[in-house]
Design a protein around this motif. Structure first.
Motif, PDB file in Angstrom:
ATOM      1  N   ALA A 270       5.068  12.648  40.255  1.00 36.84           N
ATOM      2  CA  ALA A 270       6.026  13.522  39.585  1.00 36.84           C
ATOM      3  C   ALA A 270       7.442  13.181  40.051  1.00 36.84           C
TER       4      ALA A 270
ATOM      5  N   VAL B 259      -5.427  21.943  42.073  1.00 34.47           N
ATOM      6  CA  VAL B 259      -4.130  22.241  42.697  1.00 34.47           C
ATOM      7  C   VAL B 259      -4.280  23.278  43.796  1.00 34.47           C
TER       8      VAL B 259
ATOM      9  N   ASP C 157       3.460  17.610  31.298  1.00 27.89           N
ATOM     10  CA  ASP C 157       2.540  16.711  32.024  1.00 27.89           C
ATOM     11  C   ASP C 157       1.106  17.007  31.599  1.00 27.89           C
ATOM     12  N   LEU C 158       0.764  18.281  31.699  1.00 29.83           N
ATOM     13  CA  LEU C 158      -0.626  18.693  31.508  1.00 29.83           C
ATOM     14  C   LEU C 158      -1.063  18.579  30.054  1.00 29.83           C
TER      15      LEU C 158
ATOM     16  N   THR D  18      -3.691  15.870  37.799  1.00 27.95           N
ATOM     17  CA  THR D  18      -2.985  16.477  38.909  1.00 27.95           C
ATOM     18  C   THR D  18      -1.979  15.466  39.437  1.00 27.95           C
TER      19      THR D  18
ATOM     20  N   GLN E 140       6.211  20.518  33.656  1.00 32.85           N
ATOM     21  CA  GLN E 140       4.852  20.368  34.177  1.00 32.85           C
ATOM     22  C   GLN E 140       3.822  20.699  33.090  1.00 32.85           C
TER      23      GLN E 140
ATOM     24  N   ASP F  56       1.552  14.599  42.488  1.00 31.01           N
ATOM     25  CA  ASP F  56       2.371  14.907  43.660  1.00 31.01           C
ATOM     26  C   ASP F  56       3.790  14.416  43.444  1.00 31.01           C
TER      27      ASP F  56
ATOM     28  N   HIS G   8       2.520  27.880  37.748  1.00 30.16           N
ATOM     29  CA  HIS G   8       2.878  26.803  36.816  1.00 30.16           C
ATOM     30  C   HIS G   8       1.767  26.583  35.783  1.00 30.16           C
TER      31      HIS G   8
HETATM   32  N1  TRP Z   1       4.351  20.564  41.195  1.00 36.17           N
HETATM   33  C1  TRP Z   1       3.415  19.712  41.881  1.00 36.17           C
HETATM   34  C2  TRP Z   1       3.816  19.694  43.363  1.00 36.17           C
HETATM   35  O1  TRP Z   1       4.929  20.009  43.709  1.00 36.17           O
HETATM   36  C3  TRP Z   1       3.389  18.301  41.362  1.00 36.17           C
HETATM   37  C4  TRP Z   1       2.996  18.209  39.912  1.00 36.17           C
HETATM   38  C5  TRP Z   1       3.792  17.805  38.884  1.00 36.17           C
HETATM   39  C6  TRP Z   1       1.730  18.518  39.348  1.00 36.17           C
HETATM   40  N2  TRP Z   1       3.118  17.836  37.725  1.00 36.17           N
HETATM   41  C7  TRP Z   1       1.866  18.272  37.943  1.00 36.17           C
HETATM   42  C8  TRP Z   1       0.527  18.999  39.858  1.00 36.17           C
HETATM   43  C9  TRP Z   1       0.798  18.488  37.073  1.00 36.17           C
HETATM   44  C10 TRP Z   1      -0.523  19.211  38.970  1.00 36.17           C
HETATM   45  C11 TRP Z   1      -0.386  18.964  37.592  1.00 36.17           C
HETATM   46  O2  TRP Z   1       2.990  19.345  44.172  1.00 36.17           O
END
Ligand code: TRP
Length: 337
Positions: free
Chosen positions: A49, A154, A143-144, A14, A140, A16, A161
């Protein structure tokens, strides 16, 4: 002998956006949960992020400072960089490269239907919609999927997302299976926090950008001032009734969360004390609860080099994982060498 229970095979990711200090809404909404997952032995990745900051603004203001402070809030809240990989996604090239094949798996029509993106476009400080704003849910997904996350703590706004990431994973697996028919990616599951939403001091959603939030790093005096100025109502009887008295109930809830008690009991004890007594109680509860966190935070804040080192170590660890995933992706796609 004591044994600690573990969460086998859960990989949690996860993160921010580094746009400002974390506040009590973040703490009770997600930070506390992350620390619990870490302490239960889940394999944890927490990402800053930083590329997402430039989805709705031209330039990421004071990026280095916000990034370091985010790490500071994480560590103060109890995330342990030995057990949790803390990294900025811009520092992991293999993660970013995954966005390219992933973009081929979603249609423009699908991207344009994402309700969170639509909402952000409506509130954006830019006149046009950039390509990044439109496609960041795919980033994103990178990312995951770069670390094959299975569990994603989340808020509700992130569920669309997660759906993009699940779609990307499913389509990639269908289009590019391993020779034995198995897929490269697991489908990440959302883990929604049970903590009810805390309101800001103006009665709106508590938010970094609205000036209505009590940040974790605020001083005790600032905390007192913010709570003193919080919106309430004229009824002297304190009750916990979020539907009809959202502002008073939010203060009661905040007190209850800090005292680890029921909001109903907190309200009952305050009885006919009125808003002033409620605010005094809330201020004391918050300051007392945050005192150890703030002490730790102040100690850690003195060593900026350490915060940057945490990010460098995290980027190396996340990089190893993302490179292995990218190698697998290129292999099943038939990219040579
Ligand atoms: N989009 C999320 C936010 O604005 C931040 C985020 C970026 C995120 N990549 C992620 C959250 C991957 C969880 C998993 O808070």
């Amino acid at each position: 002998m004591t044994t600690t229970s573990t969460v086998p095979a859960e990989r949690v990711l996860t993160g921010d956006r580094p746009t400002g200090p974390l506040h009590l809404g973040h703490y009770f909404g997600t930070l506390q949960n992350r620390v619990r997952l870490q302490d239960r032995g889940a394999e944890m990745f927490v990402l800053v992020a930083d590329y997402q900051v430039i989805t709705d603004r031209d330039v990421a203001d004071r990026l280095a400072e916000h990034t370091e402070n985010l790490v500071l809030d994480y560590l103060a809240a109890g995330l342990d960089p030995e057990r949790t990989t803390i990294f900025a996604h811009s520092a992991v090239p293999a993660l970013n490269q995954l966005m390219l094949p992933f973009l081929s798996l979603v249609s423009v029509a699908e991207l344009s239907r994402n309700p969170t993106v639509k909402d952000e476009i409506a509130h954006s400080r830019q006149t046009g919609v950039s390509g990044l704003m439109f496609t960041y849910p795919v980033h994103q997904a990178a990312d995951l999927l770069s670390c094959k996350a299975t569990l994603v703590p989340v808020g509700q706004d992130q569920v669309p997302h997660l759906e993009v990431a699940r779609t990307v994973a499913r389509r990639f697996n269908e289009r590019y299976p391993h020779a034995d028919g198995t897929g490269v990616f697991p489908a990440p599951q959302p883990l929604l926090s049970e903590a009810p939403m805390l309101l800001g001091t103006d009665g709106g959603k508590m938010s970094k950008s609205r000036g209505n939030a009590i940040s974790l790093g605020a001083t005790e005096d600032e905390t007192a001032r913010l709570i003193r100025g919080a919106k309430t109502d004229a009824d002297r009887r304190i009750t916990y009734d979020p539907a009809t008295r959202p502002e008073v109930s939010s203060l009661v809830l905040l007190t209850a969360l800090c005292q680890e008690r029921d909001p109903e009991t907190v309200a009952e004890e305050l009885g006919d004390g009125g808003a002033a007594a409620l605010k005094r109680t809330t201020t004391e509860a918050v300051n007392e609860y945050l005192r150890p966190l703030r002490t730790r935070r102040a100690e850690l804040a003195a060593d900026r080099a350490h915060l940057r080192q945490v990010l460098r170590d995290g980027a190396v660890r996340a990089g190893v994982v993302a490179e292995a995933t990218l190698a697998e992706v290129r292999e099943v796609m038939g990219a040579v060498v």
